[in-house]
Design a protein around this motif. Structure first.
Motif, PDB file in Angstrom:
ATOM      1  N   ASN A 101       0.923  -1.367   0.089  1.00 22.79           N
ATOM      2  CA  ASN A 101      -0.131  -0.183   0.119  1.00 22.79           C
ATOM      3  C   ASN A 101       0.574   1.416   0.051  1.00 22.79           C
ATOM      4  OD1 ASN A 101      -2.316  -1.332   0.233  1.00 22.79           O
ATOM      5  ND2 ASN A 101      -2.565  -0.889   1.837  1.00 22.79           N
ATOM      6  N   THR A 155     -16.433  -8.228  -5.861  1.00 17.71           N
ATOM      7  CA  THR A 155     -16.142  -8.181  -4.595  1.00 17.71           C
ATOM      8  C   THR A 155     -15.700  -9.190  -3.684  1.00 17.71           C
ATOM      9  OG1 THR A 155     -16.915  -7.168  -3.934  1.00 17.71           O
ATOM     10  CG2 THR A 155     -15.682  -5.489  -4.286  1.00 17.71           C
ATOM     11  N   GLY A 160     -17.855  -4.595   0.461  1.00 15.67           N
ATOM     12  CA  GLY A 160     -17.323  -4.364  -0.441  1.00 15.67           C
ATOM     13  C   GLY A 160     -17.577  -3.359  -1.503  1.00 15.67           C
ATOM     14  N   ASN A 163     -18.300  -0.273  -1.089  1.00 17.11           N
ATOM     15  CA  ASN A 163     -17.751   1.254  -0.599  1.00 17.11           C
ATOM     16  C   ASN A 163     -17.310   1.256  -2.198  1.00 17.11           C
ATOM     17  OD1 ASN A 163     -15.774   2.744   0.635  1.00 17.11           O
ATOM     18  ND2 ASN A 163     -13.913   0.458  -0.413  1.00 17.11           N
ATOM     19  N   TYR A 164     -16.694   0.757  -3.552  1.00 17.31           N
ATOM     20  CA  TYR A 164     -16.802   1.068  -4.437  1.00 17.31           C
ATOM     21  C   TYR A 164     -17.520   1.633  -5.040  1.00 17.31           C
ATOM     22  CZ  TYR A 164     -12.558  -1.821  -5.505  1.00 17.31           C
ATOM     23  OH  TYR A 164     -11.357  -2.604  -6.294  1.00 17.31           O
ATOM     24  N   ASP A 311     -11.101   0.803  11.886  1.00 12.05           N
ATOM     25  CA  ASP A 311     -10.090   1.669  11.054  1.00 12.05           C
ATOM     26  C   ASP A 311      -9.357   1.857  12.643  1.00 12.05           C
ATOM     27  OD1 ASP A 311      -8.421   1.881   9.731  1.00 12.05           O
ATOM     28  OD2 ASP A 311      -8.689   4.085   8.832  1.00 12.05           O
ATOM     29  N   ASN A 371     -15.116  -0.452   8.620  1.00 14.26           N
ATOM     30  CA  ASN A 371     -14.390  -1.445   7.773  1.00 14.26           C
ATOM     31  C   ASN A 371     -12.734  -0.789   8.290  1.00 14.26           C
ATOM     32  OD1 ASN A 371     -16.199  -2.698   5.912  1.00 14.26           O
ATOM     33  ND2 ASN A 371     -17.065  -0.717   6.126  1.00 14.26           N
ATOM     34  N   ASN A 373      -9.836   1.480   6.675  1.00 14.79           N
ATOM     35  CA  ASN A 373      -9.619   1.525   5.565  1.00 14.79           C
ATOM     36  C   ASN A 373      -7.828   1.046   5.248  1.00 14.79           C
ATOM     37  OD1 ASN A 373     -11.612   3.103   6.004  1.00 14.79           O
ATOM     38  ND2 ASN A 373     -11.244   4.744   5.966  1.00 14.79           N
ATOM     39  N   THR A 376      -7.405  -1.650   3.013  1.00 15.24           N
ATOM     40  CA  THR A 376      -7.891  -1.650   1.631  1.00 15.24           C
ATOM     41  C   THR A 376      -6.979  -0.577   0.391  1.00 15.24           C
ATOM     42  OG1 THR A 376      -9.576  -1.685   2.420  1.00 15.24           O
ATOM     43  CG2 THR A 376     -10.194  -1.400   0.161  1.00 15.24           C
ATOM     44  N   GLN A 377      -6.340  -1.294  -0.588  1.00 17.48           N
ATOM     45  CA  GLN A 377      -5.963   0.090  -1.449  1.00 17.48           C
ATOM     46  C   GLN A 377      -6.607   0.292  -2.287  1.00 17.48           C
ATOM     47  OE1 GLN A 377      -6.301  -3.463  -1.237  1.00 17.48           O
ATOM     48  NE2 GLN A 377      -4.357  -3.932  -0.609  1.00 17.48           N
ATOM     49  N   GLN A 379      -9.150   2.624  -0.790  1.00 17.27           N
ATOM     50  CA  GLN A 379      -9.028   3.357   0.334  1.00 17.27           C
ATOM     51  C   GLN A 379      -7.128   4.449   0.731  1.00 17.27           C
ATOM     52  OE1 GLN A 379     -11.878   1.247   1.019  1.00 17.27           O
ATOM     53  NE2 GLN A 379     -12.329   3.378   1.015  1.00 17.27           N
TER      54      GLN A 379
END
Length: 407
Positions: A101, A155, A160, A163-164, A311, A371, A373, A376-377, A379
């Motif tokens: 990341n 996802t 997921g 989120n997208y 997070d 979630n 953060n 997650t790539q 984010q």
């Protein structure tokens, strides 16, 4: 004499944008059994891109914003807590995520240097979110019972996909500020409505709350100020119950409504909500290991599988209080940078982008409540784009002034 030269999109920005498309969309097909595609994108094109972008900028690594190094410092805290690691495989899997990341964020930072390149990156994210949403309908859904279902999509889980869709809505609102033709404005709003409907079908409560916050905030910022805002508040006071009635009538046919209303009291929610139980477990474990945590990716051993689903607490329980403070500093410092953008406002578009950045930043923080953060790539790419704008772009002007000699 001063001339204004339009910004151009560099080849490196185009290449990184194409990689983001592959990484954020095509790599999802690894969940469908196409692991080869996933591995090629991650471990062939990823390292090659890192060399291509970072190698010429090695000497500039010391100039990048501190937020990036705050994130990288989590690796050091992970090794400090290694004494508590029970499962080394779990440890190194998450350590890999931190490093990957960080590299991805730095690649994005060095590749994007002007407003046109920044806009291109958001167009890619908007396209990715829309495609993930569309393909989700072909992927199928998770049946909850004979009456309800949740849209899962590429996802692999409903949250997921939500989120997208949420991030894509933010991206489309940013792209909208640069759209000139009526066709593209209509396309953007239709896409936003479609993505909103997708979030409802996923039955993601956090996604739905974010949806209301983003669109509601955008409408208020754009159309209501001064006496109009007062009028809006009066109308909501007078007709708020009617609005809620129609919203309830619309949502009753979706599983989201069932999830929103199944607990009729706070005590019932505490008793029934699995996430609240995870939060309690994580907090108690953090109190037992306050300085170095239980070890990177070791929480799932204590929870018998699930992650914390939040997070900041996720960092606290895994890496300890000092890592948590530094991680929180990423968002605190970025919030300060975004606030300072007010002094750079030159026109209406600058103001609109500023408002969307405020909404997007707050949305990311809200999403982080339910979630992790940091893991997650998507984010981290969004976070990097926020940092880039607030640190080195600051204005939506599409041309820069160059002073020429009059002789």
């Amino acid at each position: 004499m001063i001339k204004f030269i339009p910004y151009t999109i560099s080849n490196r920005a185009i290449i990184v944008s194409l990689y983001l498309f592959a990484f954020l969309f095509l790599a999802l097909y690894g969940n469908e059994g196409f692991q080869t595609i996933n591995q090629i994108i991650l471990w062939v094109f990823g390292p090659l891109l890192a060399i291509f972008i970072i190698e010429p900028n090695i000497g500039k690594l010391g100039t990048i914003p501190k937020e990036y190094y705050f994130y990288l410092s989590m690796v050091g805290f992970a090794f400090l807590g290694y004494v508590n690691v029970i499962n080394e495989e779990f440890f190194y899997r998450y350590l890999q995520v931190f490093l990957a990341n960080f590299v991805l964020m730095v690649i994005v930072y060095f590749a994007i240097n002007n407003i046109r390149e920044w806009e291109l990156a958001w167009k890619i994210i908007a396209m990715v979110g829309l495609l993930v949403s569309v393909m989700g309908y072909f992927k199928g859904a998770q049946a909850m019972d004979e009456e309800y279902f949740r849209l899962t999509g590429l996802t692999g889980n409903a949250n997921g996909t939500a989120n997208y869709a949420r991030v894509a809505i933010i991206a489309f609102l940013i792209v909208l500020q640069f759209a000139r033709k009526k066709f593209w404005k209509i396309f953007i709003w239709v896409s936003i409505l479609y993505l909103s409907y997708t979030i409802i079908l996923t039955a993601s409560r956090g996604g739905f709350a974010n949806l209301i916050f983003i669109l509601g905030g955008y409408v208020v910022f754009k159309y209501f100020s001064g006496w109009r805002l007062i009028l809006l508040l009066v109308l909501l006071f007078l007709f708020g119950n009617l609005v809620l009635y129609f919203a309830e009538e619309f949502l009753q046919g979706f599983y989201l409504f069932e999830r929103l209303t199944r607990n009729d009291s706070v005590s019932g929610a505490v008793e029934n909500e699995a996430r609240l139980k995870l939060y309690t477990l994580a907090w108690n474990l953090f109190l037992e290991h306050p300085f170095v945590g239980v070890g990177l990716n070791q929480f799932r051993i204590y929870s018998k599988g699930p992650i914390t689903h939040t997070d900041l607490l996720d960092i606290f329980v895994q890496l300890g209080i000092f890592a948590g403070i530094i991680y929180a500093s990423i968002y605190i410092k970025l919030a300060g940078r975004i606030r300072k953008l007010k002094s750079w406002l030159r026109d209406k578009r600058d103001l609109q982008i500023y408002h969307i950045l405020l909404l997007g930043f707050a949305s990311e923080v809200l999403y982080g409540i339910s979630n992790p953060n940091w893991f997650t790539q998507l984010q981290m790419v969004v976070l990097s784009l926020f940092i880039i704008y607030s640190f080195k772009i600051r204005s939506t002007r599409i041309a820069y002034p160059v002073k020429f000699s009059s002789k």
